[in-house]
Enzyme design. Structure first.
Site, PDB file in Angstrom:
ATOM      1  N   HIS A 195       4.174   1.376   2.425  1.00 57.62           N
ATOM      2  CA  HIS A 195       5.142   0.792   1.718  1.00 57.62           C
ATOM      3  C   HIS A 195       5.913   1.412   0.748  1.00 57.62           C
ATOM      4  O   HIS A 195       7.112   1.521   0.757  1.00 57.62           O
ATOM      5  CB  HIS A 195       4.903  -0.605   0.992  1.00 57.62           C
ATOM      6  N   HIS A 224       0.676  -1.181  -0.098  1.00 58.88           N
ATOM      7  CA  HIS A 224       0.080   0.206  -0.091  1.00 58.88           C
ATOM      8  C   HIS A 224       0.918   1.255  -0.112  1.00 58.88           C
ATOM      9  O   HIS A 224       2.129   1.110  -0.242  1.00 58.88           O
ATOM     10  CB  HIS A 224      -0.768  -0.140   1.229  1.00 58.88           C
TER      11      HIS A 224
HETATM   12  P1  AMP Z   1       5.040  -5.215   6.318  1.00 60.48           P
HETATM   13  O1  AMP Z   1       4.877  -5.533   5.072  1.00 60.48           O
HETATM   14  O2  AMP Z   1       3.822  -5.019   7.154  1.00 60.48           O
HETATM   15  O3  AMP Z   1       5.945  -6.113   7.070  1.00 60.48           O
HETATM   16  O4  AMP Z   1       5.782  -3.827   6.340  1.00 60.48           O
HETATM   17  C1  AMP Z   1       7.069  -3.600   5.680  1.00 60.48           C
HETATM   18  C2  AMP Z   1       7.355  -2.369   5.999  1.00 60.48           C
HETATM   19  O5  AMP Z   1       6.604  -1.367   5.691  1.00 60.48           O
HETATM   20  C3  AMP Z   1       7.709  -2.126   7.497  1.00 60.48           C
HETATM   21  O6  AMP Z   1       8.823  -1.472   7.724  1.00 60.48           O
HETATM   22  C4  AMP Z   1       6.793  -1.429   8.022  1.00 60.48           C
HETATM   23  O7  AMP Z   1       6.820  -0.488   8.962  1.00 60.48           O
HETATM   24  C5  AMP Z   1       6.351  -0.549   6.856  1.00 60.48           C
HETATM   25  N1  AMP Z   1       4.805   0.075   6.719  1.00 60.48           N
HETATM   26  C6  AMP Z   1       3.763  -0.751   6.979  1.00 60.48           C
HETATM   27  N2  AMP Z   1       2.843   0.117   7.179  1.00 60.48           N
HETATM   28  C7  AMP Z   1       3.185   1.452   6.967  1.00 60.48           C
HETATM   29  C8  AMP Z   1       2.623   2.691   6.872  1.00 60.48           C
HETATM   30  N3  AMP Z   1       1.418   3.013   7.215  1.00 60.48           N
HETATM   31  N4  AMP Z   1       3.288   3.935   7.039  1.00 60.48           N
HETATM   32  C9  AMP Z   1       4.742   3.806   6.878  1.00 60.48           C
HETATM   33  N5  AMP Z   1       5.301   2.514   6.558  1.00 60.48           N
HETATM   34  C10 AMP Z   1       4.773   1.158   6.727  1.00 60.48           C
END
Ligand code: AMP
Length: 278
Positions: free
Chosen positions: A35, A32
């Site tokens: 990311h 999203h």
């Molecule tokens: P995930 O796919 O949930 O493991 O997240 C991958 C990376 O994207 C991690 O560093 C998360 O902290 C970051 N991330 C997830 N959601 C958000 C968001 N809403 N805003 C900024 N970074 C995000």
């Protein structure tokens, strides 16, 4: 942009980039705008941008959560192409873990509170996969979102303990228009829960303006009441913590800073959020 599934393919692609700075964004896919903000930042600051998409089994303490985790690989690849990534690494489990990873990490308090206390083994799994990916990609900079506030603290400690010698770039959280923190899991929310989920953000904003004027305990009680208003959302924890140690505190301290961290059960979906209070 190259899409690569094997470790050998990744090594070959990285071998062609010798001497260039590498920015790395680890993700679990179902991408999203949150990311993508990390990928865009990495694009600005590095010669080569590597993104991994890997739903890491060892960080899921709930097998149903792992099974239901959203997966949208084709759309992810399109979004990454548009955001200017150079290499997308989408390995299978056997590529990341050719042998079982039995390492046990010790992060002191950092992985014992909040998400660590309510999702046993979660951060040990995060440390396993992140360290493995760092070994494979050898990035100069790596990008993490402060949506996962506790995860950043754990990864910082991991990088220190294993002496990875890379820069961790902490990126601001991206929210939906109504304040809900963007998350891959939001896609799993039933409409009635999606409708009330912004109560989490509103409670955090209210807490931020009340910080220092009421006791920490009173602020936490009020925030829980605000989030649970209407009876659909259930707070798992809402803690005011020291932003560096993650210790649950009972006093205000502008100099050390104060941060609110919250986890909420919204039907079958677990949501987290956080905000700096002072
Ligand atoms: P995930 O796919 O949930 O493991 O997240 C991958 C990376 O994207 C991690 O560093 C998360 O902290 C970051 N991330 C997830 N959601 C958000 C968001 N809403 N805003 C900024 N970074 C995000």
């Amino acid at each position: 942009m190259k899409t690569i599934g094997s470790v050998s393919g990744l090594q070959e692609a990285l071998g062609a980039e010798k001497g260039r700075s590498i920015g790395f964004v680890p993700t679990m896919g179902a991408l999203h705008a949150g990311h993508i903000s990390l990928v865009e930042r990495a694009r600005k600051e590095n010669d080569v941008v590597v993104v991994s998409i890997f739903v890491n089994p060892s960080q899921f303490n709930d097998p149903n959560d792992l099974l239901s985790y959203p997966r949208t690989p084709e759309q992810d690849v399109r979004m990454l192409e548009q955001a200017g990534a150079d290499i997308v690494f989408i390995p299978g489990v056997e590529e990341v873990y050719p042998e079982p990873d039995n390492r046990r990490f010790d992060f002191g308090l950092l992985d014992k509170v909040m998400e660590g206390a309510t999702r046993p083994g979660h951060f040990n799994g995060v440390a396993q996969v992140v360290s493995r990916l760092f070994e494979l990609v050898r990035p100069h900079r790596t990008y993490f979102g402060d949506k996962d506030f506790q995860q950043i603290a754990v990864v910082r400690e991991l990088v220190r303990q294993l002496r990875f010698g890379l820069e961790i770039v902490e990126c601001p959280m991206v929210r939906e228009g109504d304040g809900l923190a963007m998350s891959s899991r939001n896609a799993l929310l039933e409409p009635e829960y999606r409708a009330v989920a912004p109560q989490i953000y509103r409670a955090l904003v209210k807490a931020r303006s009340a910080a220092g004027t009421v006791s920490v305990g009173e602020l936490e009680r009020q925030a829980v009441e605000d989030i649970e208003a209407g009876g659909l959302l259930k707070v798992i924890y809402f803690y005011v913590v020291d932003p560096r140690t993650l210790e649950h505190v009972s006093d205000w301290d502008k100099r050390r800073g104060r941060h609110a961290c919250v986890a909420v059960q919204a039907g079958n979906v677990r949501l987290i959020d956080n905000m700096r209070l002072m």
